[in-house]
Design a protein around this motif. Sequence first.
Motif, PDB file in Angstrom:
ATOM      1  N   MET A   1       0.830  -1.192   0.000  1.00  0.00           N
ATOM      2  CA  MET A   1       0.000   0.000   0.000  1.00  0.00           C
ATOM      3  C   MET A   1       0.871   1.251   0.000  1.00  0.00           C
ATOM      4  O   MET A   1       1.943   1.271   0.579  1.00  0.00           O
ATOM      5  N   GLU A   5      -3.182   5.321   1.359  1.00  0.00           N
ATOM      6  CA  GLU A   5      -4.011   4.149   1.678  1.00  0.00           C
ATOM      7  C   GLU A   5      -3.671   3.590   3.050  1.00  0.00           C
ATOM      8  O   GLU A   5      -4.566   3.171   3.808  1.00  0.00           O
ATOM      9  N   LEU A   6      -2.381   3.589   3.390  1.00  0.00           N
ATOM     10  CA  LEU A   6      -1.973   3.087   4.706  1.00  0.00           C
ATOM     11  C   LEU A   6      -2.574   3.940   5.822  1.00  0.00           C
ATOM     12  O   LEU A   6      -3.123   3.417   6.798  1.00  0.00           O
ATOM     13  N   SER A   9      -6.218   3.398   6.167  1.00  0.00           N
ATOM     14  CA  SER A   9      -6.476   2.104   6.793  1.00  0.00           C
ATOM     15  C   SER A   9      -6.224   2.168   8.298  1.00  0.00           C
ATOM     16  O   SER A   9      -6.985   1.617   9.095  1.00  0.00           O
ATOM     17  N   VAL A  10      -5.150   2.870   8.691  1.00  0.00           N
ATOM     18  CA  VAL A  10      -4.836   3.033  10.108  1.00  0.00           C
ATOM     19  C   VAL A  10      -5.951   3.808  10.808  1.00  0.00           C
ATOM     20  O   VAL A  10      -6.384   3.464  11.917  1.00  0.00           O
ATOM     21  N   SER A  57      -1.863  -4.280  14.243  1.00  0.00           N
ATOM     22  CA  SER A  57      -1.968  -3.846  12.840  1.00  0.00           C
ATOM     23  C   SER A  57      -1.918  -2.325  12.720  1.00  0.00           C
ATOM     24  O   SER A  57      -1.439  -1.792  11.716  1.00  0.00           O
ATOM     25  N   GLU A  60       1.814  -1.563  12.869  1.00  0.00           N
ATOM     26  CA  GLU A  60       2.506  -2.115  11.697  1.00  0.00           C
ATOM     27  C   GLU A  60       2.288  -1.235  10.471  1.00  0.00           C
ATOM     28  O   GLU A  60       3.225  -0.922   9.736  1.00  0.00           O
ATOM     29  N   LYS A  61       1.033  -0.841  10.240  1.00  0.00           N
ATOM     30  CA  LYS A  61       0.726  -0.006   9.070  1.00  0.00           C
ATOM     31  C   LYS A  61       1.296   1.401   9.237  1.00  0.00           C
ATOM     32  O   LYS A  61       1.777   2.002   8.271  1.00  0.00           O
ATOM     33  N   ASP A  64       4.927   1.230   8.432  1.00  0.00           N
ATOM     34  CA  ASP A  64       5.110   1.149   6.983  1.00  0.00           C
ATOM     35  C   ASP A  64       5.000   2.535   6.358  1.00  0.00           C
ATOM     36  O   ASP A  64       5.819   2.931   5.519  1.00  0.00           O
ATOM     37  N   ALA A  65       3.987   3.305   6.785  1.00  0.00           N
ATOM     38  CA  ALA A  65       3.809   4.661   6.261  1.00  0.00           C
ATOM     39  C   ALA A  65       5.004   5.546   6.624  1.00  0.00           C
ATOM     40  O   ALA A  65       5.504   6.316   5.795  1.00  0.00           O
ATOM     41  N   CYS A  78       7.300   3.467  15.863  1.00  0.00           N
ATOM     42  CA  CYS A  78       6.195   2.573  15.486  1.00  0.00           C
ATOM     43  C   CYS A  78       6.645   1.114  15.489  1.00  0.00           C
ATOM     44  O   CYS A  78       5.913   0.230  15.947  1.00  0.00           O
ATOM     45  N   CYS A  82       5.357  -2.003  17.998  1.00  0.00           N
ATOM     46  CA  CYS A  82       5.022  -3.365  17.546  1.00  0.00           C
ATOM     47  C   CYS A  82       5.704  -4.396  18.428  1.00  0.00           C
ATOM     48  O   CYS A  82       5.090  -5.396  18.838  1.00  0.00           O
TER      49      CYS A  82
END
Length: 202
Positions: A1, A5-6, A9-10, A57, A60-61, A64-65, A78, A82
Motif C-alpha cells: 500500500m 491508503e496506509l 487504513s490506520v 496492525s 505495523e501499518k 510502513d507509512a 512505530c 510493535c
Amino acid sequence: MHVPELLESVSLLVPEAIATENDITVGDIWEYLVHDEWEIALGLLEELGDGHPLPLSFWEKLADAADQLRLERSAAWCHWRCSEIRNGVVRADLTLRPAAEARRTTPISGPGVLRPMWDIGHLSPTGEPAVNIARLWVEGMPYLAPGGRATVRLVPLTPSQWEHVQPGRRITMHEDRTVAGTAVVLEVHPPVPPPSRGRGRE
C-alpha cells in the motif's frame, strides 16, 4: 500500500470516541488526509496510539507509512511499539552510574538501539546471577548520559523470563560483569495475545 491508503487504513482502526490531549480525534485527522498532509496525520495518529491501546496492525501499518515517508524517528517508534505488543514492555526509572565509576563513558542512544543485560533475579545452575536481555528505549530524550536518570522502556528478548517482575522491583543493568545502572520498575505490561482465529459455528 502507498502512504495515503496506509494512513486511511490506520485511521479506520481508531475508535471515534478517543482523542489526543489536545482533543484531536480521528475525524480531525481525516481532514489532514483529505488535504494530503500525511506527515501531520501520521504524527497525530501516533499521539492517539500512545494514549490508548490499539491493535498490532495499527502500529505495523503506521510503521510502513513512516518508512515510506522516511521519517526515521517515527518509523523507529512505530516498530518499537510493535515489539512492545509482541514481547511486552517494562517501564522503569533508570539511573546510570557516573562515567568515573563504570565501563561506559559515552551516552546511551535513546531510540531503542541498545540491548543491555539485566539482573532480574535469575540464577545459573551454579548459583551465580543469570542475566536476561531486553532492548532499551529512553522516553522523551535522544540519549542518556553516564550518571543521568530517565524513564525507560524495556522490551524483553524472552518475555517468559520476565513474568515474575513487578512494579517496585529493583533491577540492575549490565554491559559486562559490572553494574552499569540501577532501575526501579514502574509498570509491567505483558505481551498482547494475537487475535483468536476460532472457527465459527458449523
